[in-house]
Design an enzyme around this catalytic site. Structure first.
Site, PDB file in Angstrom:
ATOM      1  CD  GLU A 164      -3.569   0.675   2.313  1.00  0.00           C
ATOM      2  OE1 GLU A 164      -3.876   1.944   1.939  1.00  0.00           O
ATOM      3  OE2 GLU A 164      -3.166  -0.093   1.829  1.00  0.00           O
ATOM      4  CG  ASP A 176      -6.020   0.053   8.287  1.00  0.00           C
ATOM      5  OD1 ASP A 176      -6.208   0.553   9.659  1.00  0.00           O
ATOM      6  OD2 ASP A 176      -6.516   0.858   7.200  1.00  0.00           O
TER       7      ASP A 176
END
Length: 392
Positions: A164, A176
């Protein structure tokens, strides 16, 4: 599981019948408290939730991967080769999956074939419940399972975050992916993002439930102020490090230590950002201690204080999230409510007495719709295990 019967029909429509079909589930996450602390070397307290991403996967004999999302049918089937991948706008949402393949390859874990995959997500898009991390950790587990790489989950979590950060360009912290990968049923995770030390804490909400309320405001973190907040915190830290060179992150300071050091931050806005990071970290530790003493009332008060800080010091809430939180605070059966996720839209998380859930929904629905002009959505979530392969 009926959901896989529905996915299999779509799989056969798109790719034909296949042998060796594999089933996976990758949860979303909700952060109970500890927001914007993960990239500031602080503590977070997330849990994996029963909403997430279901995947039906078949290995291919060639090097091509074909993916289809039932939630994004208009995007059609997206294809990519499994080696030498670079970010490509044409891959759209599948960049989250392709990015993981690329990061694995960079680390020496090269895929020897591709896959056909159909995905179905029960996470509402843009709700701040980590649909991107759900996809990333899902792909990590698929690669690890199929190629017997023998990578442990914490390492896969790091690869997923790197995908990410470096492939997609979203400078998120590790919370996350960690919550999605390491989730444990009926437990939240107290994670020190500075050291990656963690422990599971049972969440006993006798007579209460976790209610997620989605603002339904469209937002994109990559184009939002998220990366700007991170830069502000990093710059403020660099100024304080001139007088305290051993300081690695805001999570290492107590509130009192910050009060003594804050005059070294020249920009008053950056001072507020750093203040939130320090105080939120301390709030998180206090909240977990309260929950472990079954002091749910104090936990709720700290959720309230967290939202106020995210609004006033960090400026990441906005009228939609503030409206939901302020309405929630008026409901007698609501123990606590705050924004969850990065903000700028997304969702609130609330702890609500089961007897008050219907009233809670009505108050928030009516008040929010009247003020904002469109409806919120509600999800009562169970706490789930992390990403895993489902065996029949």
């Amino acid at each position: 599981m009926k959901i896989f019967d529905d996915i299999q029909k779509i799989f056969e429509e798109k790719f034909g019948a296949a042998e060796n079909l594999q089933k996976y589930f990758s949860p979303g996450r909700v952060n109970l408290i500890g927001e914007h602390t993960d990239y500031n070397a602080g503590n977070v307290f997330p849990c994996a939730i029963s909403l997430g991403t279901y995947a039906l996967v078949a290995p291919r004999k060639d090097n091509k991967t074909r993916v289809y999302s039932m939630n994004l049918a208009d995007k059609g089937v997206i294809e990519f080769e499994m080696n030498g991948l670079k970010y490509d706008r044409a891959y759209d949402w599948a960049n989250y999956i392709a990015g993981v393949v690329a990061i694995f390859e960079q680390a020496g874990y090269k895929s020897s074939h591709g896959f056909d995959m159909v995905l179905y997500g029960t996470l509402p898009a843009g709700a701040g419940l980590s649909s991107s991390a759900s996809l990333e950790v899902l792909m990590s587990v698929i690669l690890n399972e199929n190629f017997n790489f023998g990578i442990d989950m914490v390492e896969m979590v790091k690869f997923s975050q790197k995908a990410e950060n470096e492939f997609v360009g979203m400078n998120c912290g590790i919370m996350d992916q960690f919550a999605v990968g390491m989730g444990k049923k009926d437990c939240a995770i107290l994670l020190d993002c500075n050291t990656l030390k963690y422990r599971y804490s049972p969440v006993k909400l006798e007579g209460c439930s976790i209610v997620i309320t989605n603002t339904n405001k469209p937002h994109s973190l990559v184009t939002s102020a998220y990366n700007e907040r991170r830069r502000q915190c990093d710059h403020a830290l660099s100024e304080v490090q001139k007088v305290k060179p051993d300081l690695k992150g805001w999570g290492e300071l107590t509130n009192e230590e910050f009060e003594e050091l804050q005059q070294n931050i020249t920009d008053p806005i950056e001072r507020l950002r750093a203040r939130h990071a320090v105080h939120e970290n301390q709030r998180t530790l206090e909240a977990v201690a309260a929950l472990e003493k079954n002091d749910i009332k104090r936990f709720g008060e700290l959720m309230h204080d967290s939202h106020v800080s995210l609004c006033e010091d960090y400026d990441v809430t906005g009228v939609e999230l503030d409206t939901l939180a302020e309405l929630a605070w008026t409901v007698e059966g609501c123990i606590g409510s705050r924004m969850t996720g990065a903000g700028f839209g997304g969702s609130t998380v609330s702890i609500v007495k089961n007897s008050a859930i219907e009233e809670f929904k009505k108050v928030l629905h009516d008040g929010y719709t009247k003020k904002i002009g469109y409806e919120p959505s509600f999800y009562v979530a169970d706490i789930s295990d992390g990403t895993h392969k489902i065996s029949d």
